[in-house]
Design a protein around this motif. Structure first.
Motif, mmCIF file in Angstrom:
data_model
loop_
_atom_site.group_PDB
_atom_site.id
_atom_site.type_symbol
_atom_site.label_atom_id
_atom_site.label_comp_id
_atom_site.label_asym_id
_atom_site.label_seq_id
_atom_site.Cartn_x
_atom_site.Cartn_y
_atom_site.Cartn_z
ATOM 1 N N ARG B 140 37.252 49.676 38.983
ATOM 2 C CA ARG B 140 37.009 49.345 40.395
ATOM 3 C C ARG B 140 37.358 47.916 40.759
ATOM 4 O O ARG B 140 37.278 47.531 41.917
ATOM 5 C CB ARG B 140 35.544 49.606 40.726
ATOM 6 C CG ARG B 140 35.197 51.058 40.551
ATOM 7 C CD ARG B 140 33.832 51.418 41.052
ATOM 8 N NE ARG B 140 33.139 50.373 41.784
ATOM 9 C CZ ARG B 140 32.565 50.556 42.970
ATOM 10 N NH1 ARG B 140 32.623 51.729 43.549
ATOM 11 N NH2 ARG B 140 31.923 49.579 43.552
ATOM 12 N N ARG B 141 37.703 47.134 39.740
ATOM 13 C CA ARG B 141 37.924 45.709 40.005
ATOM 14 C C ARG B 141 39.120 45.512 40.940
ATOM 15 O O ARG B 141 40.157 46.144 40.775
ATOM 16 C CB ARG B 141 38.162 44.968 38.690
ATOM 17 C CG ARG B 141 37.917 43.471 38.819
ATOM 18 C CD ARG B 141 38.278 42.757 37.542
ATOM 19 N NE ARG B 141 37.590 43.325 36.375
ATOM 20 C CZ ARG B 141 38.035 43.163 35.129
ATOM 21 N NH1 ARG B 141 39.139 42.483 34.895
ATOM 22 N NH2 ARG B 141 37.365 43.682 34.133
ATOM 23 N N ARG B 142 38.961 44.640 41.913
ATOM 24 C CA ARG B 142 40.044 44.384 42.868
ATOM 25 C C ARG B 142 40.349 42.909 42.945
ATOM 26 O O ARG B 142 39.482 42.074 42.694
ATOM 27 C CB ARG B 142 39.652 44.901 44.254
ATOM 28 C CG ARG B 142 39.731 46.395 44.316
ATOM 29 C CD ARG B 142 39.151 46.968 45.579
ATOM 30 N NE ARG B 142 39.065 48.426 45.430
ATOM 31 C CZ ARG B 142 40.090 49.240 45.602
ATOM 32 N NH1 ARG B 142 41.269 48.767 45.929
ATOM 33 N NH2 ARG B 142 39.939 50.544 45.431
ATOM 34 N N HIS B 143 41.591 42.624 43.302
ATOM 35 C CA HIS B 143 41.976 41.232 43.517
ATOM 36 C C HIS B 143 41.234 40.709 44.736
ATOM 37 O O HIS B 143 41.088 41.425 45.724
ATOM 38 C CB HIS B 143 43.486 41.129 43.768
ATOM 39 C CG HIS B 143 44.298 41.379 42.537
ATOM 40 N ND1 HIS B 143 44.267 40.544 41.458
ATOM 41 C CD2 HIS B 143 45.142 42.390 42.226
ATOM 42 C CE1 HIS B 143 45.076 41.017 40.509
ATOM 43 N NE2 HIS B 143 45.607 42.148 40.948
ATOM 44 N N LYS B 147 42.702 42.718 47.910
ATOM 45 C CA LYS B 147 41.851 43.882 47.655
ATOM 46 C C LYS B 147 42.574 45.035 46.934
ATOM 47 O O LYS B 147 42.119 46.178 46.972
ATOM 48 C CB LYS B 147 41.239 44.436 48.973
ATOM 49 C CG LYS B 147 40.457 43.413 49.760
ATOM 50 C CD LYS B 147 39.159 43.068 49.078
ATOM 51 C CE LYS B 147 38.449 41.925 49.798
ATOM 52 N NZ LYS B 147 37.634 41.117 48.894
ATOM 53 N N THR B 148 43.734 44.740 46.336
ATOM 54 C CA THR B 148 44.380 45.804 45.563
ATOM 55 C C THR B 148 43.758 45.850 44.170
ATOM 56 O O THR B 148 43.168 44.876 43.703
ATOM 57 C CB THR B 148 45.900 45.555 45.415
ATOM 58 O OG1 THR B 148 46.059 44.240 44.859
ATOM 59 C CG2 THR B 148 46.606 45.642 46.749
ATOM 60 N N SER B 149 43.885 46.995 43.517
ATOM 61 C CA SER B 149 43.288 47.149 42.196
ATOM 62 C C SER B 149 43.937 46.200 41.190
ATOM 63 O O SER B 149 45.153 46.003 41.213
ATOM 64 C CB SER B 149 43.489 48.580 41.685
ATOM 65 O OG SER B 149 42.758 49.457 42.504
#
Lengths: 421, 341
Positions: B140-143, B147-149
């Motif tokens: 689930r981590r996003r930049h 907000k992309t994976s």
């Protein structure tokens, strides 16, 4: 239980430390491995326990069952404890998971003629644990324990429970002199690491005997002043993370276990001592592959550290040598030569021979790679006697198959030295 | 056959979490690593996780033992990259406490009292929640910026088939311990991801009795708990250097060794330096050939059993020279060609 996790504990540090000091033999000595004389091991009445260990998928169960059958055919009264046999093998041995006690196997006339006997059982981990609880607690305490969610989790899926219970069952079988067995053969669980079953009792007892346990049950017992700030932090965090209900269950579990625990620890220690006794023989099982041999090496070294008697190494699924006089290179060269002459539909014999030569080259290549790995193992552990079982075309799933493995294990030229020296 | 392979990945267009399991000795770590390489070769950022603390990934990629930290271990073409992580449940617990409860120091106090060791070993449900929880977090981590994976795909080298259902069925395991509370909520969220279209469990097997049986059993168990079974990956598939006629002749015991002596002579055998008679050599070659055919016949029957399950099947060849880094790229290519990545 994980080696990575365990390595962080000072308690488990020495092993890694000592392993770093391992010293090999002097360079240049003769490095032929002694052959493991399986029949001598089985015939020696002083051998009362054989433990087969090794990493997953190397054929421990089959090896244990084959050793047990051969011993029975040589007149011993044997019980074999298997952990997770292949379904068809289990069926043909008449094993069912239902009773958790040994039953006699119909192993053919040779066993009877020799005056031997073969009993077999399959370990039911949860049931073994329940029986221990029932045997050592009052009925009310046992009841309380058996329904506690922590106990249920621990007894049915704790990664070390199977190891612990295998050792528990071994202790029980050994104590049943009245059943008339003079040899117990034990298979070990398919652990993450082959060493887990040696560590499981110790780890379980240290967990249940640790500071944390005393800390958790302290509020229930001692005066309030025992509650240091540390305890406050711990119980606070636990109830936050786990929820108050879980913490209560945990405390009940531990309080119940605590009264039982003296017995557990003693038993674990007794079993450990039994494993060190001269009537025990460890057989390390491996295949000639890097991972399996690495596990085997850890095992051999660990047994040495813990002063546990090692009988030797069984190498399963070694690619057989056929036509050893023909080298891999020469076979390939000859195959090329034939192919060049085969340009337009030569005789079928030529195509057959070309294929067979390529097959020979493949097998010779695999075998050479396997022997290189084995040679390295032996160079580092020259005191380990070994025996090799060739890869069989079919799978073993009945008494006849086990008998065949037993013969291969103990044939006179089964050692690996003539290949390796 | 080709058609079966081509549909493999198109069956699960949404899969980002690949769980790889198999019976001990079937090569699941190798397959997991090859799959990670295959995914990275199409330009993806891939995280390869190890849940068993064996450092098998480090050995395969020939790097020092992995710490509890994501490390780049291989670069693929088109900017793809394989990162590796060995998940340690104890470290994961401390991280979890710190992340959700900001318990930096208190966490260490727990460690000192042996709580971490206790909780991660004795309550197996918790242990699995921690291991899968770390995977869930990476999934689930996003930049922060766009907000992309962070990871396009995650490959988990999971526990063996014997334990896989229990391992992945975390919320049921935990339900016995915690009916409510934070751990339970965490387990439920993990389960949502595992049961989603984003997850597939691939099962690695060899063409041997027991692994095949265990694989098919595990696939059914996974179905039963609502997890998506991905491909059955038949590893170490034996290729035959013999042509069909020769195999058939050997199988029917029609290939007479003496008839081969002439062809051997045409190949210059036995010849100088080969200390065996032509008759014995022919005999040995035929015996080895017959054993090979016997094994192939058994394997063909087992393969049929695997394919009869109706599940997508991939195969990887037996590498007679052992598995090194180069060989893993070969396996990865094969997985790509079969549509698994």
């Amino acid at each position: 239980m994980s080696p990575a996790g365990g390595a962080r504990k000072p308690r488990r540090q020495p092993r890694a430390g000592r392993a770093a000091h391992r010293v090999g033999p002097l360079v240049g000595g003769k490095r032929a491995a002694a052959a493991l004389d399986v029949d001598a091991l089985l015939d020696d009445r002083r051998t009362e326990i054989i433990v087969c260990c090794g990493s997953g998928g190397v054929g421990k169960t089959t090896t244990a069952a084959a050793l047990a059958l051969r011993a029975a055919e040589r007149g011993r009264s044997v019980v074999v404890l298997t952990i997770d046999p292949a379904r068809r093998l289990a069926q043909s041995l008449g094993l069912s998971a239902l009773d958790n006690t040994p039953a006699t196997v119909d192993a053919g006339p040779a066993v009877e003629a020799a005056g031997g006997r073969l009993d077999a059982m399959m370990l039911d981990m949860k049931r073994t644990f329940d029986e221990v609880v029932e045997a050592h607690a009052s009925p009310e305490k046992a009841e309380q324990m058996l329904t506690n969610p922590f106990y249920v989790a621990l007894s049915s899926s704790f990664a070390g429970t199977q190891e612990y219970m295998a050792m528990e069952k071994l202790g029980q079988l050994y104590a049943r002199k009245d059943r008339g067995w003079d040899l117990i053969v034990v298979d070990t669980p398919p652990s993450r690491s082959a060493l887990d079953f040696l560590d499981a009792p110790e780890h379980l007892s240290s967990l249940l005997d640790g500071r944390f346990i005393r800390l958790l049950i302290a509020p229930a017992r001692g005066p309030v002043r025992l509650l240091s700030t540390g305890v406050g932090v711990v119980t606070n965090v636990l109830s936050k993370v786990l929820g108050a209900q879980v913490l209560r269950d945990l405390q009940t579990f531990i309080a119940a276990f605590d009264t039982l625990f003296g017995g557990f620890r003693q038993r674990a220690e007794r079993t450990y001592a039994l494993l060190q006794a001269p009537q025990t023989a460890f057989v390390v099982v491996a295949t000639p592959e890097p991972d399996a041999l690495r596990e085997a090496a850890y095992f051999v070294e660990r047994l040495g550290e813990d002063k546990m008697p090692l009988a030797g190494l069984v190498l399963n699924r070694v690619t057989g040598s056929s036509a050893p006089a023909l080298s891999r290179e020469r076979a390939l060269e000859a195959a090329e030569q034939l192919r060049d002459g085969l340009s337009d539909g030569g005789e079928s014999e030529h195509a057959a021979v070309e294929g067979l030569l390529r097959l020979h080259a493949e097998r010779a290549g695999s075998r050479a790679r396997q022997l290189r790995l084995v040679r390295r193992f032996i160079a580092a552990h020259p005191w380990v006697a070994a025996t090799a079982v060739p890869a069989l075309p079919g799978d073993v799933h009945d008494v006849d198959g086990l008998r065949r493995i037993g013969e291969l294990l103990s044939r006179a030229d089964a050692g690996v030295d003539e290949d390796v020296a | 056959m080709r058609a079966v392979y081509a549909r493999v990945m198109s069956e699960w267009p949404h899969v980002r979490l690949h769980v790889v399991t198999g019976k001990g000795g079937t090569g699941k770590t190798t397959v997991a690593a090859a799959l990670a390489l295959a995914l990275a070769s199409s330009g993806q950022q891939v995280l390869l996780c190890e849940a068993e603390g064996r450092q098998g990934i480090a050995r395969l990629f020939d790097v020092p033992p992995l710490p509890y930290e994501e490390r780049s271990v291989a670069l693929g073409s088109e900017g793809g990259e394989v990162h590796a992580l060995a998940i340690d449940p104890e470290a994961a617990l401390l991280e979890y406490l710190d992340m959700y409860y900001h318990l930096g120091r208190a966490g260490r106090a727990l460690d000192r009292f042996g709580v971490v060791d206790f909780v991660t070993t004795i309550a197996p449900g918790l242990r699995d929640v921690l291991l899968t929880g770390k995977v869930y977090e990476a999934y689930r981590r996003r930049h922060k910026k766009d907000k992309t994976s962070v990871y396009d795909a995650i490959v988990l080298d999971a526990p063996p088939t014997g334990r896989i259902t229990r391992f992945l069925n975390v919320n049921t395991e935990v339900a016995g311990l915690a009916k409510m509370g934070p751990i339970r909520n965490q387990a439920d969220s993990i389960m949502d991801v595992l049961r989603s279209e984003g997850t597939a469990v691939h099962l690695v097997t060899l063409l041997e009795d027991m692994p095949v049986q265990e694989t098919l059993d595990a696939a059914e168990e996974l179905d039963a708990i609502g997890l998506q079974v991905g491909a059955l990956i038949v590893n170490q598939l034996r290729m035959s250097p013999l042509d069909d006629d020769t195999r058939k002749a050997l199988g029917d015991q029609r290939l007479a060794a003496p008839a081969l002596v002439g062809a051997l002579a045409d190949a210059g055998l036995p010849g100088r330096g080969v200390a065996v008679s032509a008759e014995d050599l022919a005999e040995d070659l035929v015996t080895a050939g017959a054993e090979h055919v016997e094994r192939l016949t058994l394997e063909a029957a087992l393969r049929e059993t695997v394919e009869r399950s109706g599940r997508p099947v991939c195969t990887l060849p037996l590498l007679t020279d052992g598995v090194d880094l180069g060989a893993m790229y070969e396996l990865a290519e094969s997985l790509c060609a079969q549509g698994l990545a």
